[in-house]
Write an enzyme that holds these catalytic residues in place. Structure first.
Site, PDB file in Angstrom:
ATOM      1  N   SER A 194       0.825  -1.204   0.000  1.00 16.75           N
ATOM      2  CA  SER A 194       0.000   0.000   0.000  1.00 16.75           C
ATOM      3  C   SER A 194       0.866   1.263   0.000  1.00 16.75           C
ATOM      4  O   SER A 194       1.670   1.464  -0.909  1.00 16.75           O
ATOM      5  CB  SER A 194      -0.937  -0.039   1.217  1.00 16.75           C
ATOM      6  OG  SER A 194      -1.818   1.048   1.245  1.00 16.75           O
ATOM      7  N   ASP A 365      -9.852  -4.736  -4.485  1.00 14.85           N
ATOM      8  CA  ASP A 365      -9.150  -3.772  -3.643  1.00 14.85           C
ATOM      9  C   ASP A 365      -9.745  -2.378  -3.843  1.00 14.85           C
ATOM     10  O   ASP A 365      -9.765  -1.857  -4.962  1.00 14.85           O
ATOM     11  CB  ASP A 365      -7.660  -3.774  -4.012  1.00 14.85           C
ATOM     12  CG  ASP A 365      -6.794  -3.073  -2.993  1.00 14.85           C
ATOM     13  OD1 ASP A 365      -7.277  -2.143  -2.328  1.00 14.85           O
ATOM     14  OD2 ASP A 365      -5.621  -3.460  -2.859  1.00 14.85           O
ATOM     15  N   HIS A 394      -7.455  -5.327  -0.117  1.00 21.14           N
ATOM     16  CA  HIS A 394      -6.212  -4.643   0.264  1.00 21.14           C
ATOM     17  C   HIS A 394      -5.451  -5.367   1.377  1.00 21.14           C
ATOM     18  O   HIS A 394      -4.219  -5.375   1.380  1.00 21.14           O
ATOM     19  CB  HIS A 394      -6.548  -3.214   0.703  1.00 21.14           C
ATOM     20  CG  HIS A 394      -5.422  -2.252   0.529  1.00 21.14           C
ATOM     21  ND1 HIS A 394      -4.877  -1.940  -0.695  1.00 21.14           N
ATOM     22  CD2 HIS A 394      -4.716  -1.520   1.439  1.00 21.14           C
ATOM     23  CE1 HIS A 394      -3.911  -1.061  -0.548  1.00 21.14           C
ATOM     24  NE2 HIS A 394      -3.780  -0.788   0.739  1.00 21.14           N
TER      25      HIS A 394
END
EC number: 3.1.1.-
Length: 419
Positions: A194, A365, A394
């Site tokens: 991320s 996601d 995610h």
């Protein structure tokens, strides 16, 4: 209300009505949790389901029988960051063996605990150590383990005047420099999740001497373009930024507190609260309940969210509908001129990054939308591997039950092929 949330969630929150409903859902949950505070003193001594929920990072590492080292490193601008190390594994514990270094960088609102929150056979930090690697886990400024400064008070606005710009400019270079000097390994392998990928993209495209030290960049759920981002957490921050600033005092955002830890470790594992906690988690990251280890919820929620700055959240909200990364906009041409010597915030040109890069992303996601990842592809000049997992969200890249089979063993295979 929970059923309503799930219905609107599956439509990806496309309508304004759904977004407003999500906002009120958040406020309702926040109020509900505050009311639960009256129970804090009554059951705070109740033991968590998993003992790691009440441990810090070093304690978790030691609990599973691994060697742990902890360091405080200082950035060029004075922030003190917690850096954790697992120098070798239980199944590969020759202390005198020169081992290749793998550095793990967490994402938005999380910490180094993300890499060791599951059982050892499903946590990347432990898996890499057992595979024979020297594992280092960084923490970005402002999270639970990096809330100190050489001269700024943590409760000052000056301390919290940062975003991922500074994490890329100061935090990551300081961490990598320290590791290289400590291990005497000139090259390391970098794994980012991320925001950890975002920081990598910026650092490796703007600071060549750091990029030269990275053998391969493993990007999990990479975030570069945010044109198609659907996470309510970011969109709400953008639409309600004035309210968010008032509630936060324009300082920290979702930092870990004893009460939040109590909610995560004591309440979320209870069946009556479990669904609420899960809905909050899935609302931010994507919906995939079948691939989450439900027996570890107390560990996940007691360590997350680990906090960041309001400025960082506002920076992300500034990038909504953008196909490129830009530095933080300070709000006026004059302020931007002071910070950047130009009236607008500059773009980051990721095509300047020549680090070999492997990418994994999920089709469900909400933060690293598949369409945004496709835009990223055109920017990566040295991509060596790419994989999309149809059902991943995610956090599956951290906590997914099958993440070893889908991702981690491939990381190890690629490292082995490039030693």
């Amino acid at each position: 209300m929970i059923h309503y949330f799930e219905d609107t969630y599956t439509r990806h929150l496309k309508s304004t009505k759904a977004e407003r409903s999500q906002m009120w859902y958040l406020f309702t949950i926040m109020y509900f949790i505050r009311i639960l505070g009256i129970a804090h003193g009554v059951i705070q001594n109740q033991r968590s389901v998993n003992p790691e929920a009440d441990m810090n990072i070093s304690q978790i590492i030691s609990y599973w029988g691994y060697p742990d080292e902890e360091y405080d490193i200082v950035t060029e601008d004075g922030y003190i960051l917690g850096l954790f190390r697992i120098p070798y594994g239980k199944t590969n514990n020759n202390k005198n063996l020169v081992q290749r270094v793998v550095y793990l960088q967490h994402g938005l609102l999380t910490s180094a605990s993300s890499w060791i929150s599951n059982l050892p056979n499903n946590s990347l930090g432990f898996i890499l150590a057992d595979a024979g690697y020297d594992v280092w886990m960084g923490n970005s400024r402002g999270n639970t383990w990096s809330r100190k400064h050489l001269y700024l008070e943590t409760n000052s606005k000056e301390f919290w005047a940062f975003s991922f710009d500074e994490m890329a400019k100061y935090d990551l270079p300081a961490s990598i420099d320290f590791i290289v000097k400590k291990t005497r390994q000139e090259e390391i392998f970098y794994v980012g999740h991320s925001q950890g990928t975002t920081i990598g993209f910026i650092t490796f495209s703007t600071i060549p001497k750091i990029a030269e030290r990275v053998k391969i960049f493993f990007a999990l759920a990479p975030v570069f373009s945010t044109k198609y981002l659907k996470s309510p957490l970011i969109t709400i921050t953008y639409k309600w930024k004035s309210i968010v600033k008032v509630f936060s005092g324009n300082k920290d955002f979702l930092s870990k507190t004893s009460f939040k830890k109590f909610v995560g470790s004591k309440l979320c594992p209870l069946q009556i609260f479990e669904k609420i906690c899960l809905n909050i988690l899935f609302m931010m990251c994507g919906y995939d309940p079948k691939n989450l280890n439900m027996s570890r919820l107390d560990v996940y929620f007691s360590h997350n969210p680990a906090g960041t700055s309001i400025q960082n959240m506002l920076h992300w909200s500034q990038l909504l509908n953008s196909t490129h990364l830009k530095a933080y906009d300070w709000g006026s041409p004059d302020l931007n001129l002071v910070h950047y010597n130009q009236t607008t915030s500059p773009l980051y040109n990721v095509t300047n990054m020549n680090v070999a890069t492997a990418i994994w992303n999920g089709e469900r996601d909400l933060l690293a939308d598949p369409e945004d990842v496709k835009i990223l592809h055109s920017e990566i000049t040295n991509r060596i591997y790419y994989k999309t997992i149809s059902y991943y969200n995610h956090i599956d890249f951290l906590f997914g039950l099958d993440v070893y089979d889908q991702v981690y063993h491939e990381i190890i295979d690629i490292i082995q092929d490039n030693l």
